[in-house]
Enzyme design. Structure first.
Site, PDB file in Angstrom:
ATOM      1  N   LYS A   1       0.860  -1.201   0.000  1.00  0.00           N
ATOM      2  CA  LYS A   1       0.000   0.000   0.000  1.00  0.00           C
ATOM      3  C   LYS A   1       0.893   1.248   0.000  1.00  0.00           C
ATOM      4  O   LYS A   1       1.985   1.204  -0.555  1.00  0.00           O
ATOM      5  CB  LYS A   1      -0.979  -0.038   1.175  1.00  0.00           C
ATOM      6  CG  LYS A   1      -1.722  -1.381   1.226  1.00  0.00           C
ATOM      7  CD  LYS A   1      -2.908  -1.388   2.122  1.00  0.00           C
ATOM      8  CE  LYS A   1      -3.549  -2.769   2.064  1.00  0.00           C
ATOM      9  NZ  LYS A   1      -4.826  -2.844   2.762  1.00  0.00           N
TER      10      LYS A   1
ATOM     11  N   HIS B   1      -8.208  -2.951  -6.458  1.00  0.00           N
ATOM     12  CA  HIS B   1      -8.165  -3.179  -5.006  1.00  0.00           C
ATOM     13  C   HIS B   1      -9.326  -2.415  -4.370  1.00  0.00           C
ATOM     14  O   HIS B   1      -9.709  -1.340  -4.855  1.00  0.00           O
ATOM     15  CB  HIS B   1      -6.818  -2.697  -4.442  1.00  0.00           C
ATOM     16  CG  HIS B   1      -6.656  -3.067  -2.998  1.00  0.00           C
ATOM     17  ND1 HIS B   1      -7.202  -2.319  -1.978  1.00  0.00           N
ATOM     18  CD2 HIS B   1      -6.040  -4.119  -2.414  1.00  0.00           C
ATOM     19  CE1 HIS B   1      -6.917  -2.902  -0.824  1.00  0.00           C
ATOM     20  NE2 HIS B   1      -6.210  -4.001  -1.055  1.00  0.00           N
TER      21      HIS B   1
ATOM     22  N   GLU C   1      -9.524  -0.515  -1.967  1.00  0.00           N
ATOM     23  CA  GLU C   1      -9.226   0.883  -1.634  1.00  0.00           C
ATOM     24  C   GLU C   1      -9.295   1.767  -2.885  1.00  0.00           C
ATOM     25  O   GLU C   1      -9.648   2.943  -2.801  1.00  0.00           O
ATOM     26  CB  GLU C   1      -7.859   0.966  -0.935  1.00  0.00           C
ATOM     27  CG  GLU C   1      -7.951   0.417   0.486  1.00  0.00           C
ATOM     28  CD  GLU C   1      -6.700  -0.270   0.998  1.00  0.00           C
ATOM     29  OE1 GLU C   1      -5.608  -0.024   0.471  1.00  0.00           O
ATOM     30  OE2 GLU C   1      -6.824  -1.083   1.950  1.00  0.00           O
TER      31      GLU C   1
ATOM     32  N   GLY D   1      -1.399  -7.611   3.148  1.00  0.00           N
ATOM     33  CA  GLY D   1      -1.156  -6.181   3.341  1.00  0.00           C
ATOM     34  C   GLY D   1      -0.209  -5.941   4.501  1.00  0.00           C
ATOM     35  O   GLY D   1       1.008  -6.110   4.382  1.00  0.00           O
ATOM     36  N   GLY D   2      -0.771  -5.585   5.651  1.00  0.00           N
ATOM     37  CA  GLY D   2       0.010  -5.195   6.830  1.00  0.00           C
ATOM     38  C   GLY D   2       1.172  -6.127   7.150  1.00  0.00           C
ATOM     39  O   GLY D   2       2.299  -5.667   7.399  1.00  0.00           O
TER      40      GLY D   2
HETATM   41  P1  PGA Z   1      -4.332  -6.714   5.113  1.00  0.00           P
HETATM   42  O1  PGA Z   1      -4.546  -6.107   3.632  1.00  0.00           O
HETATM   43  O2  PGA Z   1      -3.520  -7.962   4.967  1.00  0.00           O
HETATM   44  O3  PGA Z   1      -3.591  -5.622   5.859  1.00  0.00           O
HETATM   45  O4  PGA Z   1      -5.687  -6.986   5.670  1.00  0.00           O
HETATM   46  C1  PGA Z   1      -4.793  -6.952   2.514  1.00  0.00           C
HETATM   47  C2  PGA Z   1      -4.971  -6.104   1.269  1.00  0.00           C
HETATM   48  O5  PGA Z   1      -5.610  -5.041   1.343  1.00  0.00           O
HETATM   49  O6  PGA Z   1      -4.480  -6.471   0.180  1.00  0.00           O
END
Ligand code: PGA
Length: 262
Positions: free
Chosen positions: A13, A103, A105, A242-243
């Site tokens: 991200k 995605h 977002e 993600g995180g």
């Molecule tokens: P997350 O994010 O593992 O932090 O939940 C996954 C993503 O948005 O691809």
């Protein structure tokens, strides 16, 4: 039956500048090397901010790393008057393999709909990139029990007009929005339900061979503590992380899921 190589893709991200990117990729490569990671058995990729790509490319080339890298978005156009956009051709010149498209977002904050994701999938394919098409439902949709039709409508729209050969090379990431960044992981059964539904739909739209070839990832709060259980499911071919991908030790551990005890 086609054998699909699992893929663990880290979605950074908007985190880690180009200097931090170099340090993080170095640490990741070391951690994978320490664990004698077999990249042919489980592919590992990082999807980094655009401004990190050149640095990551330089490092990957110099150290001959087997790690793949990619971007988190791409323009639907190849060139022209599109201020602020990044051409798929530029990405391809930087040795990019993967690009995340649609995605949640991007859908939520940038209004990307099926017409946009479809155009971006086509533009990525046109430049020889592998799209990771992201689909998945919001909490309200799941509460109404409509996660399957909702997610499949996003899939249908994203794939519009593609050939079977193009679809066979795609990666689809099922990411329920309520599980992204919330610490709330879907159960392996929830992930399998949608991964299977996605594969069945591709079989209906194309053919069985295409459905067997396409890789379907799960994404949403994936960590080293839950990845192995998710990966036992037959239609789950990897994870979009993600995180947990910001921590190279943790992400390397996720990539080594085959050595975890359940
Ligand atoms: P997350 O994010 O593992 O932090 O939940 C996954 C993503 O948005 O691809």
């Amino acid at each position: 039956m086609a054998t699909r190589t699992p893929l663990m893709a880290g979605n950074w991200k908007m985190n880690l500048d180009h200097q931090q990117a170099i340090a993080t990729v170095q640490k990741l490569a070391w951690a994978l090397k320490d664990g004698k990671h077999d990249y042919a058995a489980v592919e590992v990729a990082v999807l980094v901010p655009f401004t990190d790509l050149r640095s990551v490319q330089t490092l990957v080339d110099a150290d001959k790393l087997e790690l793949k890298y990619g971007a988190q978005d791409v323009s639907a156009h190849e060139s022209g008057a599109y201020t602020g956009e990044i051409s798929p051709v530029f990405l391809s010149k930087l040795g990019v393999t993967y690009v995340a498209i649609g995605h949640s977002e991007r859908r939520q904050y940038h209004g990307e709909d099926e017409a946009v994701t479809n155009a971006k999938v086509k533009s990525a394919l046109g430049a020889g990139l592998v799209p990771i098409l992201c689909v998945g439902e919001e909490l309200s949709v799941r509460e109404e029990g409509r996660q399957v039709p909702h997610t499949l409508a996003q899939l249908d729209g994203g794939l519009e007009g593609l050939t079977a050969a193009q679809v066979a090379g795609l990666v689809i990431a099922y990411e329920p929005v309520w599980a992204i960044g919330t610490g709330k992981t879907a159960t392996p059964e929830d992930a399998q339900e949608l991964a299977e539904a996605i594969r069945v739909r591709i079989g209906e739209l194309y053919d069985a061979a295409t459905a067997q070839a396409v890789r379907v990832l799960y994404g949403g709060s994936v960590k080293s503590s839950n990845v192995a259980a998710l990966m036992t499911k037959p239609d789950v071919d990897g994870a979009l992380v993600g995180g947990a991908s910001l921590d190279p030790e943790e992400f390397a551990k996720i990539a080594r899921y085959q050595s975890h005890t359940l």
